[in-house]
Design a protein around this motif. Structure first.
Motif, PDB file in Angstrom:
ATOM      1  N   MET A  98      59.167   7.619  39.882  1.00 31.11           N
ATOM      2  CA  MET A  98      57.840   7.197  38.901  1.00 31.11           C
ATOM      3  C   MET A  98      57.099   8.158  39.570  1.00 31.11           C
ATOM      4  SD  MET A  98      54.915   4.863  39.095  1.00 31.11           S
ATOM      5  CE  MET A  98      56.094   3.197  38.771  1.00 31.11           C
ATOM      6  N   LYS A  99      56.687   9.053  38.179  1.00 31.92           N
ATOM      7  CA  LYS A  99      55.835   9.872  38.449  1.00 31.92           C
ATOM      8  C   LYS A  99      54.486   9.565  38.033  1.00 31.92           C
ATOM      9  CE  LYS A  99      58.860  14.276  37.674  1.00 31.92           C
ATOM     10  NZ  LYS A  99      58.634  15.328  37.316  1.00 31.92           N
ATOM     11  N   PHE A 100      53.084   9.640  37.895  1.00 31.78           N
ATOM     12  CA  PHE A 100      51.688   9.366  38.495  1.00 31.78           C
ATOM     13  C   PHE A 100      51.168  10.763  38.051  1.00 31.78           C
ATOM     14  CE2 PHE A 100      47.469   8.542  39.237  1.00 31.78           C
ATOM     15  CZ  PHE A 100      47.551   7.735  38.899  1.00 31.78           C
ATOM     16  N   ARG A 101      50.710  10.718  37.350  1.00 35.10           N
ATOM     17  CA  ARG A 101      49.439  12.179  36.922  1.00 35.10           C
ATOM     18  C   ARG A 101      47.709  11.012  35.751  1.00 35.10           C
ATOM     19  NH1 ARG A 101      48.472  14.544  31.220  1.00 35.10           N
ATOM     20  NH2 ARG A 101      49.512  12.618  30.293  1.00 35.10           N
ATOM     21  N   PRO A 102      47.274  11.709  37.368  1.00 39.43           N
ATOM     22  CA  PRO A 102      45.653  11.714  37.069  1.00 39.43           C
ATOM     23  C   PRO A 102      44.717  11.879  35.829  1.00 39.43           C
ATOM     24  CG  PRO A 102      46.099  12.131  39.298  1.00 39.43           C
ATOM     25  CD  PRO A 102      47.061  12.640  37.918  1.00 39.43           C
ATOM     26  N   LEU A 103      43.878  11.043  35.326  1.00 40.55           N
ATOM     27  CA  LEU A 103      43.454  11.549  33.731  1.00 40.55           C
ATOM     28  C   LEU A 103      42.113  12.080  34.411  1.00 40.55           C
ATOM     29  CD1 LEU A 103      43.796   8.590  31.734  1.00 40.55           C
ATOM     30  CD2 LEU A 103      45.124  10.778  31.826  1.00 40.55           C
ATOM     31  N   HIS A 104      41.843  13.070  33.076  1.00 44.25           N
ATOM     32  CA  HIS A 104      40.539  13.655  33.520  1.00 44.25           C
ATOM     33  C   HIS A 104      39.501  14.460  34.865  1.00 44.25           C
ATOM     34  CE1 HIS A 104      39.960  11.536  29.571  1.00 44.25           C
ATOM     35  NE2 HIS A 104      39.526  10.394  30.255  1.00 44.25           N
ATOM     36  N   ASP A 105      38.864  14.110  35.738  1.00 40.87           N
ATOM     37  CA  ASP A 105      38.841  14.746  37.332  1.00 40.87           C
ATOM     38  C   ASP A 105      39.320  13.640  38.141  1.00 40.87           C
ATOM     39  OD1 ASP A 105      36.928  12.816  36.743  1.00 40.87           O
ATOM     40  OD2 ASP A 105      35.256  13.799  37.417  1.00 40.87           O
ATOM     41  N   ARG A 106      39.788  12.982  38.465  1.00 40.57           N
ATOM     42  CA  ARG A 106      40.759  12.015  39.304  1.00 40.57           C
ATOM     43  C   ARG A 106      41.331  13.119  39.921  1.00 40.57           C
ATOM     44  NH1 ARG A 106      37.142   8.842  38.923  1.00 40.57           N
ATOM     45  NH2 ARG A 106      37.989   7.400  37.324  1.00 40.57           N
ATOM     46  N   VAL A 107      42.064  12.667  41.600  1.00 42.78           N
ATOM     47  CA  VAL A 107      42.682  13.081  41.902  1.00 42.78           C
ATOM     48  C   VAL A 107      43.542  12.076  42.722  1.00 42.78           C
ATOM     49  CG1 VAL A 107      41.923  15.199  42.168  1.00 42.78           C
ATOM     50  CG2 VAL A 107      41.488  14.056  43.961  1.00 42.78           C
ATOM     51  N   LEU A 108      44.871  12.339  43.019  1.00 41.43           N
ATOM     52  CA  LEU A 108      46.025  11.341  43.822  1.00 41.43           C
ATOM     53  C   LEU A 108      46.019  11.826  45.597  1.00 41.43           C
ATOM     54  CD1 LEU A 108      47.389   8.246  43.875  1.00 41.43           C
ATOM     55  CD2 LEU A 108      49.336  10.273  43.561  1.00 41.43           C
ATOM     56  N   ILE A 109      45.796  11.296  46.865  1.00 44.46           N
ATOM     57  CA  ILE A 109      45.588  11.994  47.804  1.00 44.46           C
ATOM     58  C   ILE A 109      46.667  11.007  48.972  1.00 44.46           C
ATOM     59  CG2 ILE A 109      44.030  12.072  50.033  1.00 44.46           C
ATOM     60  CD1 ILE A 109      41.734  12.385  47.534  1.00 44.46           C
ATOM     61  N   ARG A 110      47.373  11.482  49.655  1.00 43.23           N
ATOM     62  CA  ARG A 110      48.202  10.503  50.992  1.00 43.23           C
ATOM     63  C   ARG A 110      47.214  11.191  51.985  1.00 43.23           C
ATOM     64  NH1 ARG A 110      52.887  12.888  49.908  1.00 43.23           N
ATOM     65  NH2 ARG A 110      52.264  14.697  50.079  1.00 43.23           N
ATOM     66  N   ARG A 111      46.827  10.054  53.379  1.00 44.74           N
ATOM     67  CA  ARG A 111      45.829  10.497  54.193  1.00 44.74           C
ATOM     68  C   ARG A 111      47.093  10.885  55.309  1.00 44.74           C
ATOM     69  NH1 ARG A 111      41.417   6.869  54.823  1.00 44.74           N
ATOM     70  NH2 ARG A 111      41.291   5.061  52.688  1.00 44.74           N
ATOM     71  N   VAL A 112      46.040  11.772  55.538  1.00 50.59           N
ATOM     72  CA  VAL A 112      46.786  12.524  56.982  1.00 50.59           C
ATOM     73  C   VAL A 112      46.650  11.780  58.204  1.00 50.59           C
ATOM     74  CG1 VAL A 112      46.736  14.859  57.932  1.00 50.59           C
ATOM     75  CG2 VAL A 112      46.147  14.817  55.699  1.00 50.59           C
ATOM     76  N   ALA A 113      47.602  11.824  58.876  1.00 52.94           N
ATOM     77  CA  ALA A 113      48.159  10.741  60.014  1.00 52.94           C
ATOM     78  C   ALA A 113      47.013  10.992  60.693  1.00 52.94           C
ATOM     79  CB  ALA A 113      49.664  10.462  60.413  1.00 52.94           C
ATOM     80  N   PRO A 114      46.333  10.031  61.763  1.00 47.87           N
ATOM     81  CA  PRO A 114      45.848  11.094  62.800  1.00 47.87           C
ATOM     82  C   PRO A 114      45.832  10.972  63.955  1.00 47.87           C
ATOM     83  CG  PRO A 114      45.388   8.382  62.505  1.00 47.87           C
ATOM     84  CD  PRO A 114      46.284   8.812  61.122  1.00 47.87           C
ATOM     85  N   GLU A 115      45.124  11.591  64.818  1.00 46.84           N
ATOM     86  CA  GLU A 115      45.838  11.696  65.938  1.00 46.84           C
ATOM     87  C   GLU A 115      45.580  11.420  67.000  1.00 46.84           C
ATOM     88  OE1 GLU A 115      47.318  14.776  67.762  1.00 46.84           O
ATOM     89  OE2 GLU A 115      47.813  15.727  65.823  1.00 46.84           O
ATOM     90  N   GLY A 116      47.145  10.572  67.665  1.00 47.22           N
ATOM     91  CA  GLY A 116      47.092   9.444  68.162  1.00 47.22           C
ATOM     92  C   GLY A 116      46.416   9.813  70.156  1.00 47.22           C
ATOM     93  N   LYS A 117      46.230  10.751  69.944  1.00 45.06           N
ATOM     94  CA  LYS A 117      44.886  11.252  71.453  1.00 45.06           C
ATOM     95  C   LYS A 117      44.140  11.945  71.385  1.00 45.06           C
ATOM     96  CE  LYS A 117      48.663  12.560  74.340  1.00 45.06           C
ATOM     97  NZ  LYS A 117      49.805  13.731  74.979  1.00 45.06           N
ATOM     98  N   THR A 118      43.098  11.979  72.296  1.00 47.73           N
ATOM     99  CA  THR A 118      41.458  12.805  72.328  1.00 47.73           C
ATOM    100  C   THR A 118      42.033  14.122  73.039  1.00 47.73           C
ATOM    101  OG1 THR A 118      41.350  11.434  74.574  1.00 47.73           O
ATOM    102  CG2 THR A 118      40.827  10.351  71.702  1.00 47.73           C
ATOM    103  N   THR A 119      41.226  15.111  72.556  1.00 47.47           N
ATOM    104  CA  THR A 119      41.097  15.953  73.234  1.00 47.47           C
ATOM    105  C   THR A 119      41.756  16.099  74.871  1.00 47.47           C
ATOM    106  OG1 THR A 119      38.954  15.987  73.295  1.00 47.47           O
ATOM    107  CG2 THR A 119      39.593  17.410  71.525  1.00 47.47           C
TER     108      THR A 119
END
Length: 104
Positions: A1-22
């Motif tokens: 399925m294709k999706f096209r946001p309207l007006h000034d909307r954006v579609l975002i995929r969250r980036v997976a967080p690091e599983g380890k601290t520094t």
């Protein structure tokens, strides 16, 4: 399925967080917060200005961005968890080459 946001909307995929601290400590999934960083999947055409002309958005698909912790609405599209939000909820674009140079 294709999706096209309207007006000034954006579609975002969250980036997976690091599983380890520094420091090397491994963080379990249950203790991790949702990331405030994502990648833009799709953008709308823009918002109409005062003179009626469409003003394009400053972001484009593929950009990595930062957004507020409670920004946007969570949706599920084709089995994927995504966010849809207004461009004004985006705090900034992450410039990945600058991050890579800083880490080196």
């Amino acid at each position: 399925m294709k999706f096209r946001p309207l007006h000034d909307r954006v579609l975002i995929r969250r980036v997976a967080p690091e599983g380890k601290t520094t420091g090397g400590i491994i963080i379990p999934d249950a203790a991790q917060e949702k990331p405030m960083e994502g990648e833009i999947v799709a953008v709308g055409p823009g918002v109409r200005g005062e003179k009626g002309a469409v003003v394009p958005l400053d972001v484009k698909p593929g950009d990595r961005i930062l957004f507020g912790k409670w920004s946007g609405s969570e949706i599920k599209l084709d089995g994927k968890d995504l966010l849809i939000m207004s461009e004004s909820d985006i705090m900034g674009i992450i410039d990945s080459p600058a991050v890579a140079k800083k880490a080196a």
